[in-house]
Design an enzyme around this catalytic site. Structure first.
Site, PDB file in Angstrom:
ATOM      1  N   ASP A   8       6.996  19.178  63.137  1.00 17.34           N
ATOM      2  CA  ASP A   8       5.814  19.979  62.823  1.00 17.34           C
ATOM      3  C   ASP A   8       5.073  20.273  64.121  1.00 17.34           C
ATOM      4  OD1 ASP A   8       3.843  21.284  61.204  1.00 17.34           O
ATOM      5  OD2 ASP A   8       2.572  19.531  61.362  1.00 17.34           O
ATOM      6  N   CYS A  71       6.755  22.399  58.625  1.00 17.44           N
ATOM      7  CA  CYS A  71       5.674  23.278  59.083  1.00 17.44           C
ATOM      8  C   CYS A  71       5.853  24.616  58.381  1.00 17.44           C
ATOM      9  CB  CYS A  71       5.764  23.448  60.600  1.00 17.44           C
ATOM     10  SG  CYS A  71       4.623  24.650  61.310  1.00 17.44           S
ATOM     11  N   CYS A 181      -0.117  24.850  53.895  1.00 19.97           N
ATOM     12  CA  CYS A 181       0.131  24.320  55.238  1.00 19.97           C
ATOM     13  C   CYS A 181       0.281  22.819  55.073  1.00 19.97           C
ATOM     14  CB  CYS A 181      -1.039  24.656  56.171  1.00 19.97           C
ATOM     15  SG  CYS A 181      -1.022  23.788  57.761  1.00 19.97           S
TER      16      CYS A 181
END
Length: 268
Positions: A8, A71, A181
């Site tokens: 990420d 991500c 997210c």
């Protein structure tokens, strides 16, 4: 036992790692946080794609049996290219759960809180086009990721900024909110403080890890009950802070595992 890479832009993917440790505790993990470049959501598509590819190549070189692109922004901008280039191992991405949100919403109004890059991506908008019977209120969560990265997920500044971002979603009457997210599940407490229990929160970490589980089973990676694998935390900025944040943000008991922290400044 498999070695699983999780990548990420920063600490957001810890929400995915946490779920992976719950469902698949017996495997070894490398968690790679590109914190020196966080957040990704405001960078160019070309930069995100290039950097994501670079980091996934690094994880593949470490011997990973599977890689989780934990991500949303990197998944939206780079997952197809990564899968094409690293076709010999499973690459699992994450994307906003707008499909389950549309199914669970009772009034057909769904808020989507995500990064600017995710909301503008072709992948996200192609998915949105498949759900014409639902009204989606898209809201970029500008400024939230840096606050979470700074350990302020429940701070007053975060609460104020979050209230601003959630206002259009509230005003539209949304009964469901997509956390688009991987950083945003760490805002659950703050969101509940602002909106109460009246809104349904959609987080896809469970579905993402179940997909990983299916891929590993197809590879013949068997489960050994009662065994806990190791975790290596790698940061492009501060490995010790990453480890500390993991202990603060994750529900998993990291003391049950062999933990290593490492600073890596170059991945090529």
């Amino acid at each position: 036992m498999a070695l699983i890479g999780v990548f990420d832009s920063g600490v957001g993917g810890l929400s995915i790692l946490d779920e992976a440790l719950r469902q698949l505790p017996e495997h070894d993990y490398i968690y790679l946080a590109d914190s020196s470049n966080a957040p990704y959501g405001e960078k160019s598509s070309e930069w995100i794609a290039s950097r994501s590819m670079e980091l996934c190549r690094y994880l593949a070189a470490q011997g990973c049996d599977a890689i989780m692109v934990a991500c949303n922004t990197a998944t939206a901008e780079a997952i197809a290219h990564i899968r094409n280039q690293l076709s010999n191992i499973p690459i699992i991405g994450v994307e906003p759960g707008i499909k389950p949100a549309a199914m669970q919403s009772t009034n057909g109004i769904v808020g989507v809180l995500a990064t600017e890059a995710t909301l503008k991506s072709d992948k996200f908008n192609a998915l949105l086009a498949t759900l014409p019977n639902c009204q989606f209120i898209k809201q970029a969560g500008a400024g939230l990721v840096p606050l979470i990265e700074a350990g302020q997920a429940n701070g007053e500044e975060t609460l104020e900024l979050l209230a601003e971002h959630l206002m259009p979603i509230q005003d539209a009457g949304a009964d469901t909110l997509v956390l688009g997210c991987t950083h945003y599940p760490f805002l659950r407490k703050a969101i509940r403080k602002l909106l109460g229990d009246s809104i349904n929160l959609i987080d896809t970490s469970d579905a993402v890890v179940r997909q990983l589980k299916r891929k590993l089973e197809a590879q013949g990676k068997s489960l050994d009950e009662g065994v806990y694998g190791s975790i290596k935390f790698i940061s492009s900025k501060d490995a010790q802070t990453l480890h500390q944040m993991a202990q603060e943000l994750m529900q998993s008991n990291l003391d049950e595992r062999s933990i290593e922290s490492q600073l890596v400044s170059t991945f090529s």
